[in-house]
Design an enzyme around this catalytic site. Structure first.
Site, PDB file in Angstrom:
ATOM      1  N   ARG B 186     -45.815  30.379   4.804  1.00 24.24           N
ATOM      2  CA  ARG B 186     -46.058  30.445   3.361  1.00 24.24           C
ATOM      3  C   ARG B 186     -47.395  31.116   3.053  1.00 24.24           C
ATOM      4  O   ARG B 186     -48.051  30.775   2.061  1.00 24.24           O
ATOM      5  CB  ARG B 186     -46.011  29.054   2.720  1.00 24.24           C
ATOM      6  CG  ARG B 186     -44.816  28.221   3.096  1.00 24.24           C
ATOM      7  CD  ARG B 186     -43.522  28.967   2.984  1.00 24.24           C
ATOM      8  NE  ARG B 186     -42.356  28.129   3.351  1.00 24.24           N
ATOM      9  CZ  ARG B 186     -41.118  28.619   3.381  1.00 24.24           C
ATOM     10  NH1 ARG B 186     -40.868  29.890   3.147  1.00 24.24           N
ATOM     11  NH2 ARG B 186     -40.121  27.827   3.700  1.00 24.24           N
ATOM     12  N   GLU B 309     -38.104  17.400   8.256  1.00 18.47           N
ATOM     13  CA  GLU B 309     -37.659  18.773   8.502  1.00 18.47           C
ATOM     14  C   GLU B 309     -37.663  19.112   9.992  1.00 18.47           C
ATOM     15  O   GLU B 309     -38.119  20.178  10.403  1.00 18.47           O
ATOM     16  CB  GLU B 309     -38.535  19.772   7.737  1.00 18.47           C
ATOM     17  CG  GLU B 309     -38.463  19.562   6.222  1.00 18.47           C
ATOM     18  CD  GLU B 309     -39.225  20.631   5.428  1.00 18.47           C
ATOM     19  OE1 GLU B 309     -38.695  21.081   4.427  1.00 18.47           O
ATOM     20  OE2 GLU B 309     -40.350  20.972   5.837  1.00 18.47           O
ATOM     21  N   ARG B 342     -48.398  12.379   6.403  1.00 20.00           N
ATOM     22  CA  ARG B 342     -47.699  12.975   5.251  1.00 20.00           C
ATOM     23  C   ARG B 342     -46.462  12.166   4.858  1.00 20.00           C
ATOM     24  O   ARG B 342     -45.703  11.709   5.708  1.00 20.00           O
ATOM     25  CB  ARG B 342     -47.303  14.416   5.538  1.00 20.00           C
ATOM     26  CG  ARG B 342     -48.506  15.335   5.573  1.00 20.00           C
ATOM     27  CD  ARG B 342     -48.115  16.721   5.996  1.00 20.00           C
ATOM     28  NE  ARG B 342     -47.887  17.643   4.905  1.00 20.00           N
ATOM     29  CZ  ARG B 342     -46.782  18.317   4.690  1.00 20.00           C
ATOM     30  NH1 ARG B 342     -45.721  18.130   5.451  1.00 20.00           N
ATOM     31  NH2 ARG B 342     -46.688  19.189   3.712  1.00 20.00           N
ATOM     32  N   ASP B 383     -40.956  19.651  -3.929  1.00 19.34           N
ATOM     33  CA  ASP B 383     -41.708  20.520  -3.020  1.00 19.34           C
ATOM     34  C   ASP B 383     -42.442  21.640  -3.747  1.00 19.34           C
ATOM     35  O   ASP B 383     -42.019  22.788  -3.664  1.00 19.34           O
ATOM     36  CB  ASP B 383     -40.742  21.102  -1.978  1.00 19.34           C
ATOM     37  CG  ASP B 383     -41.489  21.795  -0.843  1.00 19.34           C
ATOM     38  OD1 ASP B 383     -42.704  21.593  -0.714  1.00 19.34           O
ATOM     39  OD2 ASP B 383     -40.844  22.536  -0.079  1.00 19.34           O
ATOM     40  N   GLU B 411     -46.022  29.489  -2.752  1.00 18.34           N
ATOM     41  CA  GLU B 411     -44.704  29.604  -2.127  1.00 18.34           C
ATOM     42  C   GLU B 411     -43.591  29.738  -3.160  1.00 18.34           C
ATOM     43  O   GLU B 411     -42.645  30.488  -2.964  1.00 18.34           O
ATOM     44  CB  GLU B 411     -44.466  28.363  -1.258  1.00 18.34           C
ATOM     45  CG  GLU B 411     -43.067  28.273  -0.671  1.00 18.34           C
ATOM     46  CD  GLU B 411     -42.870  27.010   0.164  1.00 18.34           C
ATOM     47  OE1 GLU B 411     -43.844  26.259   0.353  1.00 18.34           O
ATOM     48  OE2 GLU B 411     -41.735  26.790   0.635  1.00 18.34           O
TER      49      GLU B 411
END
Lengths: 720, 720
Positions: B186, B309, B342, B383, B411
């Site tokens: 990104r 992810e 996170r 996000d 992004e």
């Protein structure tokens, strides 16, 4: 206090601040086009020869030539010459082309210059002393302007000038191995210069500076995408990006070329074949060429890597390289384009020596290529090693013009952090004697077309430029870009003279700097040969990225990618037997050259293990056995880097702090890595031959396992 | 002519050349630290307040503070203040720390400043007028120095100063999503700033400028590697590179942190498990922490993306996020380190709304984390969309400190070429009312620790920096780096005041420039919302790279990656029902917030389709049906970009040519792409709802197939 004194003081103050400003900004971005103020005592004389600037005609190229003269002269001399319509004062500089009235009126002999040649002459015009820079055409005028500035940059006199220059070869090209995702294969200077995503709508001012730098050394073409290319680069959006770059480069005499993927008709054309003899394929390429030329009227043509290292090509359809090249050549011929077809082909399915395969493939095709095809041949038969003998194709195809391909980026010579000036490598190859038309049939004469009477000639350099602020990854790697361009213009210039010129322009013309630096540069490539691949060894680098030593690697999927394939060392000896008792690659050279190479007693020892497999105790000219000689070479290489560090440390007063410390840091890295090469190589050879260290030579710092366990998965420049 | 006049003329000449030199060099590299000369009439007053520079103590940080003052003052005022050991003249600037004798002697109230706070005060010392910059510690003195310079940069008076500042949160960090191959996930500004291959042996001077820029806005930490990290980054060679960077950053008050891959004990540790409850794993991390702290004594700690992810995490072993975080926290605790864990977790195997999963996962763990763990939460529940409601975790974990994670890199907001000032986005989130302790329980109060009494506090920004000359990919993206730092220091500053400050420092303080530019910046993010994702729509970007529109995409392997998952449009209506009749995500907020969000009549229409699925003819507050309103928003967005272009075109006289034309080029790209977003989105919605264009609004330029067929495989910033 008089007004004159006041003016002088203000001028001095301005001069000092300008100088300080320039010093502050030094980071290598300005390359050899820095134009810092000339020493005060010399500046007055120069100023007398640059009082007026007269531009004889109008064109985009004359415009940039005049701008460059203005920029250079104002920087160097602290005084911008006035622009004028005529030579109305002594000391005028007239720049123009053969066809411009003011130039024609001088009656100079401008025949045979072509569009790119030029004359620089001290003349009297209308009773005034002037210097005329007269190009055969636009590009010649621009090249002449850079030459004129170079005279001052290298502190030559501007009086009694009588210079006549024309390029030795027609195509003087950079090959960028730049991918569409902005990575650069074998690039060690950051990302691609081309910010594809923002093209064509945003033109980075750096594109213009790239063009200036190239024009200043006579480079007149650029292949902007990787030879391992993606067919996407031939689709509309990418052609628009290429066209935008071409628009920036055009005034600088630089044409854009593209690498073409042979299978593009299938991948982006919707055809089910890329067979060069299929009329649909031929029509597709003709239409594609028409589309390109509609966007880029002066498009140069295609560069093709076919049937090599997995790339598609005509052999996929049972056709020859000539079939493939000619089909593309026919597509661009109506527009005046050329096809550069690479000879770098080899196949591990073919049982012969990898070094022989290009010759085997292309010699039988001699005479079968169209007039606008030139075959592009790497300087040596393997792959840009620190040292290789010249490629046996040079001289072997009298009917086919060959274009030299040098690598400017240092894939196999230590990336950006090893100082290795490649001028001596290029010169060694160009000066090599093929013997094909008797002694003195040099590679240079093959390349410049004179040996066989070819008119399509060229030299390509695989670029080392990238987004790094210093362009080339290191300050000294700029010299490799520079020497490539200068030698492509005139192979007779000589690497040493070019090094001297570059050092003077890039740092300072002070001989106390230039002489030691030139000596350091001239020895630097030999140092790399010594610590990496002495005595004709080659391709011993680690896998994939080629960073650091890997002579032990023997497990790659292709035999001809393994270092063990190339060195063939065992308990008894080392080297690749390419004589009649081995692969007989030596027979691909002309008989006289073959005779020299084939005899271990006659051969230049620099190529010894390239052509011969010899026992470890083979007696060398030095009187030492081969093993001792090998170890001595490694040590010589490491020592030479230490000497380079000391030389550079002693020159701190001559160089701005930032560039000095960058070079010093890199030399420290180079010395560490030279030792790593030396130690790991010796450790490996000893694991095979079991020999003790020759007396007076230290053993490696670590055992072999240590070196074998090092790994560098993210080393830059990788291709996969 | 008098000597004084002569001196004045020389000074003027120097001034002009310096100014010209500075103007020539403008390319954005200098960020908001340009220090160009102040207007002559104001400069004299400023010079009277900066005649001497007195440094009250000795430390590396005081050294760089003094250097910066010297650099800034000499640039701004054209006169370098003399360095002196004491205040011996009116107009001295004294810089020091609370503990330095000269500072202590002033008897100022420096309590409660911490090491990073500072006071700037106009004082009388030994009978002389002086300005004291007194930091609670080293960092405070440096921050104060930058503040003092900013006063001049923004043309504020230096008289009667009485400034007291201390940061709102402790950890003010950049998160670099930089990979070991120098790509940046990104990233739209070139390569990683970290030239890993040349580290640790070569320290690019740019590392120092990076540290200066961060220190100038109060950023005190940097996570140098991607949260999607490679375990290699924790091995010896890479730790040495990190240590080299830490050495450069240390004097600037900036600590290095590392992203830690949870499975590192397996991948580089030789263990067969990374189970956080396994004593061998715990021992491995303790030893690893010891190794890191031996190299980097002030190492900040770890940032971890786990079980998200595809990243490994404690759940792979049936353990909780708390188990994982605490194990790492125990390893760094003896050294004073922290763990930032996170909360960006979601799983398409989980049947609930993706927006709900972080809350579901972390709320039950509240109270289970070690004292040196802080949970890092993205600003919204999906996000980094152009607009999201605040994340429901804010306020939902009274026992667990939460760190804000903003994205500075754009992004989802048009990469580097769309001008979108993110200050209003950050401010909107920080000012949002969670209602958890009654009205006025803002997100800012959760983040600064005041709402629940936490002492470990922080704010992270995903960096937009890279190797591009302008650092951030565009001139205006520098403002997003700037506003992140300033708001992390003081969330109450306000996006508009910060925009004004940034514009003045980065370009010119002339109100004729600053006012229109500030207005343009303040409206720019809303324009992006309008042309990309109006009325609460979100995540409609194309696949993978997120470049351009892809609302039609419905074929990705994970349901919760598809735009159709997020917009749920069909013939009848559009939007994600997150009320009780749908996923009931709205229930994760405090009751008062829930009530507002859950009622289509009460909800702020900016969040309408985030929480509600509504028929195309739903009546909007404007009186228009939803479909008409949606189209009107798209047009408003496109029009706003056109207006930005006109504003910028009118400011050419205020900005150097290079930066002006770069911004102008990018605005032209933005306008084209805004239209692309508008047209393709409308074409797609119409393919579902079959509705005509509302009167007065033009139909899309092309049919839907055209937009669906566009593809951009090499768009930058990709992660795969």
């Amino acid at each position: 206090m008089t007004r004159a004194l006041l003016a002088a003081m203000i001028a001095a103050a301005l001069f000092l601040t300008t100088a300080a400003g320039a010093a502050k900004a030094e980071d290598g971005y300005d390359l050899w086009l820095r134009y810092p103020p000339v020493e005060a005592d010399a500046a007055a004389d120069y100023r007398a020869s640059a009082t007026l600037l007269v531009v004889a005609g109008e064109s985009a190229t004359l415009g940039v030539a005049a701008d460059e003269l203005e920029r250079g002269l104002s920087g160097l001399l602290g005084a911008t010459p006035e622009r004028a319509g005529a030579v109305s004062r002594d000391g005028a500089v007239l720049v123009g082309r053969a066809g411009d009235a003011a130039v024609a009126a001088l009656g100079l002999d401008l025949s045979g210059l072509g569009a790119e040649g030029y004359v620089i002459r001290s003349v009297i015009m209308d009773g005034r002393a002037a210097t005329v820079i007269a190009g055969g055409g636009d590009a010649g005028a621009l090249y002449g302007a850079f030459h004129f500035l170079r005279l001052i940059q290298t502190r030559q006199a501007l009086t009694n000038l009588d210079i006549r220059e024309a390029p030795a070869v027609n195509l003087r090209l950079l090959n960028h191995w730049d991918n569409l995702d902005r990575t650069v294969e074998r690039g060690y200077a950051g990302q691609s210069l081309w910010d594809w995503h923002k093209l064509p709508d945003h033109l980075d001012p750096r594109y213009t500076d790239y063009a200036r730098a190239n024009a200043s050394i006579g480079i007149n073409g650029t292949v902007i995408n990787n030879v391992n290319t993606d067919a996407l680069s031939l689709t509309g959006p990418w052609l628009e990006k290429a066209a935008a770059l071409a628009g920036v480069f055009r005034p600088y005499g630089i044409r854009v070329y593209l690498s073409a993927r042979f299978s593009a008709p299938v991948e982006i054309g919707g055809l089910d074949t890329a067979d060069p003899l299929d009329p649909r394929v031929q029509a597709w390429w003709r239409a594609k060429a028409d589309e390109i030329y509609a966007l880029i009227p002066d498009f140069g043509g295609f560069l093709v890597k076919a049937n090599s290292e997995g790339q598609p090509g005509p052999q996929d359809y049972g056709r020859s390289h000539a079939d493939g090249a000619n089909m593309l050549a026919d597509a661009v011929a109506p527009h005046g384009g050329v096809v550069m077809w690479r000879a770098f082909v080899y196949d591990d399915g073919v049982p012969t020596d990898r070094a022989m395969q290009a010759w085997d493939e292309f010699v039988p095709l001699d005479g079968q290529f169209r007039d606008n095809v030139i075959v592009q041949v790497k300087n040596g038969p393997i792959d840009f090693q620190p040292r290789e003998p010249f490629h046996p194709l040079f001289g072997a195809t009298p009917e086919t013009p060959l274009m030299m391909e040098f690598q400017i980026t240092k894939e196999y010579l230590g990336f950006a952090t090893h100082l290795a000036y490649l001028g001596p490598l290029y010169e060694e190859v160009l000066d090599a004697d093929t013997h094909v038309r008797g002694p003195g049939s040099t590679v240079a004469e093959v390349v410049d077309g004179s040996l066989f009477g070819h008119r399509l000639t060229g030299m390509a350099g695989v670029a080392n430029t990238g987004s790094d602020r210093n362009w080339s990854g290191s300050q000294f790697d700029q010299a490799n870009w520079y020497v490539f361009g200068r030698l492509a213009w005139d192979p007779g210039l000589g690497a040493e003279a070019i090094a001297r010129e570059w050092a003077a322009m890039t740092f300072t013309p002070d001989p106390a700097f230039v002489e030691p630096v030139t000596a350091m540069m001239m020895g630097s490539r030999e140092a790399v040969v010594d610590y990496m691949t002495p005595l004709g060894l080659n391709h011993l680098m680690a896998t994939g990225h080629h960073y650091g030593p890997g002579p032990w690697v023997d497990d790659l999927p292709r035999a001809d990618w393994n270092p063990t394939y190339f060195h063939r060392a065992d308990a008894e000896g080392i080297g690749f037997d390419r004589t009649a008792s081995g692969s007989n690659a030596v027979s691909q050279y002309a008989p006289d050259a073959t005779a020299r190479f084939a005899d271990p007693a006659q051969i230049d020892e620099r190529f010894l293990l390239w052509f011969h497999h010899l026992p470890w105790d083979h007696p060398m000219p030095s009187g030492r056995p081969l093993w001792d000689e090998l170890v001595a070479r490694y040590d010589r290489g490491v020592d030479a880097v230490g000497e380079m560090r000391r030389t550079w440390a002693g020159l701190a007063d001559h160089v701005d702090a930032r560039r000095h410390s960058e070079v010093a840091d890199f030399l420290a890295i180079q010395e560490d890595e030279a030792r790593w090469w030396r130690d790991s190589s010796i450790a490996y050879w000893r694991s095979l031959n079991g020999l003790p260290m020759p007396e007076g030579h230290a053993p490696p710092a670590h055992d072999l396992a240590h070196y074998r366990n090092l790994s560098f998965p993210h080393a830059p420049g990788h291709w996969d």
